[in-house]
Scaffold this active site. Structure first.
Site, PDB file in Angstrom:
ATOM      1  N   HIS A 147      44.441  45.949  40.012  1.00  0.00           N
ATOM      2  CA  HIS A 147      44.319  46.489  41.436  1.00  0.00           C
ATOM      3  C   HIS A 147      43.597  45.494  42.427  1.00  0.00           C
ATOM      4  O   HIS A 147      43.147  45.973  43.555  1.00  0.00           O
ATOM      5  CB  HIS A 147      44.178  47.918  41.618  1.00  0.00           C
ATOM      6  N   CYS A 186      40.287  26.589  53.527  1.00  0.00           N
ATOM      7  CA  CYS A 186      41.195  25.911  54.564  1.00  0.00           C
ATOM      8  C   CYS A 186      40.560  26.150  56.050  1.00  0.00           C
ATOM      9  O   CYS A 186      40.968  25.441  56.999  1.00  0.00           O
ATOM     10  CB  CYS A 186      42.604  26.383  55.041  1.00  0.00           C
TER      11      CYS A 186
HETATM   12  P1  OAD Z   1      41.922  59.057  41.070  1.00  0.00           P
HETATM   13  O1  OAD Z   1      40.867  59.250  42.318  1.00  0.00           O
HETATM   14  O2  OAD Z   1      43.244  59.188  41.456  1.00  0.00           O
HETATM   15  O3  OAD Z   1      41.550  59.962  39.799  1.00  0.00           O
HETATM   16  C1  OAD Z   1      40.124  60.102  39.395  1.00  0.00           C
HETATM   17  C2  OAD Z   1      40.175  60.679  38.101  1.00  0.00           C
HETATM   18  O4  OAD Z   1      38.971  60.837  37.528  1.00  0.00           O
HETATM   19  C3  OAD Z   1      40.770  62.207  38.218  1.00  0.00           C
HETATM   20  O5  OAD Z   1      41.485  62.519  37.428  1.00  0.00           O
HETATM   21  C4  OAD Z   1      39.286  62.966  38.086  1.00  0.00           C
HETATM   22  O6  OAD Z   1      39.319  64.131  37.331  1.00  0.00           O
HETATM   23  C5  OAD Z   1      38.574  62.001  37.146  1.00  0.00           C
HETATM   24  N1  OAD Z   1      37.150  62.022  37.347  1.00  0.00           N
HETATM   25  C6  OAD Z   1      36.270  62.703  38.189  1.00  0.00           C
HETATM   26  N2  OAD Z   1      35.111  62.450  38.044  1.00  0.00           N
HETATM   27  C7  OAD Z   1      34.979  62.019  36.890  1.00  0.00           C
HETATM   28  C8  OAD Z   1      33.883  61.833  35.995  1.00  0.00           C
HETATM   29  N3  OAD Z   1      32.654  62.058  36.252  1.00  0.00           N
HETATM   30  N4  OAD Z   1      34.085  61.404  34.552  1.00  0.00           N
HETATM   31  C9  OAD Z   1      35.518  61.312  34.164  1.00  0.00           C
HETATM   32  N5  OAD Z   1      36.437  61.611  34.966  1.00  0.00           N
HETATM   33  C10 OAD Z   1      36.266  61.980  36.159  1.00  0.00           C
HETATM   34  O7  OAD Z   1      41.548  57.560  40.824  1.00  0.00           O
HETATM   35  P2  OAD Z   1      42.593  56.750  39.934  1.00  0.00           P
HETATM   36  O8  OAD Z   1      43.524  57.384  38.861  1.00  0.00           O
HETATM   37  O9  OAD Z   1      41.654  55.619  39.344  1.00  0.00           O
HETATM   38  O10 OAD Z   1      44.587  51.949  43.621  1.00  0.00           O
HETATM   39  O11 OAD Z   1      43.402  55.992  41.157  1.00  0.00           O
HETATM   40  C11 OAD Z   1      44.544  55.301  40.691  1.00  0.00           C
HETATM   41  C12 OAD Z   1      44.650  54.439  41.958  1.00  0.00           C
HETATM   42  O12 OAD Z   1      44.953  55.000  43.080  1.00  0.00           O
HETATM   43  C13 OAD Z   1      43.441  53.613  42.253  1.00  0.00           C
HETATM   44  O13 OAD Z   1      43.215  52.169  41.649  1.00  0.00           O
HETATM   45  C14 OAD Z   1      43.819  52.995  43.847  1.00  0.00           C
HETATM   46  C15 OAD Z   1      44.514  54.238  44.265  1.00  0.00           C
HETATM   47  O14 OAD Z   1      45.773  54.013  44.920  1.00  0.00           O
HETATM   48  C16 OAD Z   1      44.745  50.955  44.811  1.00  0.00           C
HETATM   49  O15 OAD Z   1      43.722  50.971  45.573  1.00  0.00           O
HETATM   50  C17 OAD Z   1      45.681  50.144  44.522  1.00  0.00           C
END
Ligand code: OAD
Length: 238
Positions: free
Chosen positions: A114, A144
């Site tokens: 990402h 540029c």
């Molecule tokens: P999310 O914020 O959607 O999910 C984070 C996950 O981490 C959740 O399931 C929480 O339960 C878990 N979590 C929180 N604290 C934690 C901890 N201390 N240890 C383990 N797990 C924990 O984030 P992503 O799944 O990464 O994309 O989101 C995916 C994408 O959504 C991101 O990359 C971003 C966004 O759109 C872009 O910016 C393109």
């Protein structure tokens, strides 16, 4: 090709999301209120939002970039760097995160699917360049010299994630797939587990709560990444 020593024929693909950086003090995306640090997704993470209000989008990402200086990799990042070093097979780490904590912990075979906060992308000349400090609406492209055309090198909704060919190649051969700290809300990453299952890989999820795709995993371990990831790595390398 996935990097590694290929001694045991295993191909390990690890996917990480915001949850792995949560214990370092980096906010996850989907808080209980459904907002990203007070913003709606469509106001800060789409090309349309950037066209409509570039100052707001730059301010959002400038603030996140600035915070990187105040956070450190945690035990989960360090454990994955160790796993890459000591795993006797092929290894690839794919992160959805735009922070730099994996590389600061020592991970090298790493894809930022990402994009990266510390990278800029010039819309005028298409160059990508390392970026530190604020970007703002009038940044000058070092390639540029054009002004006001550099945007955060982040994959926004509606845009194609990076290196999908390399990721799909690794997925098609993986024997073990691990998903760490991601809610499973955003495709294509959310679908990797199904591809891994299809090719016969063992699959494990390590997360604070069951993700949206939890049922697809052979095994789920719940807890904070900084606790459960080092324990899992210890087991794998034992
Ligand atoms: P999310 O914020 O959607 O999910 C984070 C996950 O981490 C959740 O399931 C929480 O339960 C878990 N979590 C929180 N604290 C934690 C901890 N201390 N240890 C383990 N797990 C924990 O984030 P992503 O799944 O990464 O994309 O989101 C995916 C994408 O959504 C991101 O990359 C971003 C966004 O759109 C872009 O910016 C393109």
């Amino acid at each position: 090709m996935v990097a590694g020593r290929q001694q045991n024929g295993e191909v390990l693909l690890v996917l990480t999301g915001a949850g792995i950086s949560a214990d370092s003090g980096v906010a996850t995306f989907r808080g209980p209120d459904g907002l990203w640090e007070g913003h709606r997704v469509e106001d800060v993470a789409t090309p349309e939002a950037f066209a409509r209000d570039p100052a707001l989008v730059h301010a959002f990402y400038d603030a996140r970039r600035a915070r990187l200086g105040a956070v450190e990799p945690n035990a989960a990042h360090h454990a994955l760097a160790r796993l890459e070093r000591d795993w006797p097979g092929e290894f690839l780490l794919v992160t959805q995160n735009v922070d730099d904590l994996h590389e600061r912990a020592g991970s090298r075979h790493l894809i930022h699917m990402h994009g990266e906060l510390k990278s800029g992308w010039c819309r005028a000349c298409d160059a990508r360049m390392p970026w530190d400090g604020p970007m703002g609406t009038s940044a000058v492209c070092p390639a540029c010299r054009g002004a006001g055309q550099v945007r955060p090198d982040i994959v926004w909704f509606g845009e194609m994630p990076y290196a999908m060919d390399r990721i799909e190649e690794a997925l098609s051969r993986c024997t073990l797939f691990a998903s760490i700290g991601t809610s499973g809300a955003v495709y294509p990453a959310a679908g990797f587990v199904q591809t891994a299952r299809y090719v016969g890989a063992r699959t494990i999820e390590l997360n604070l709560d069951p993700s949206q795709g939890s049922i697809f995993f052979h095994q789920t371990r719940l807890g904070r990444a900084s606790k459960i990831v080092p324990a899992w790595v210890e087991e794998l390398l034992a």
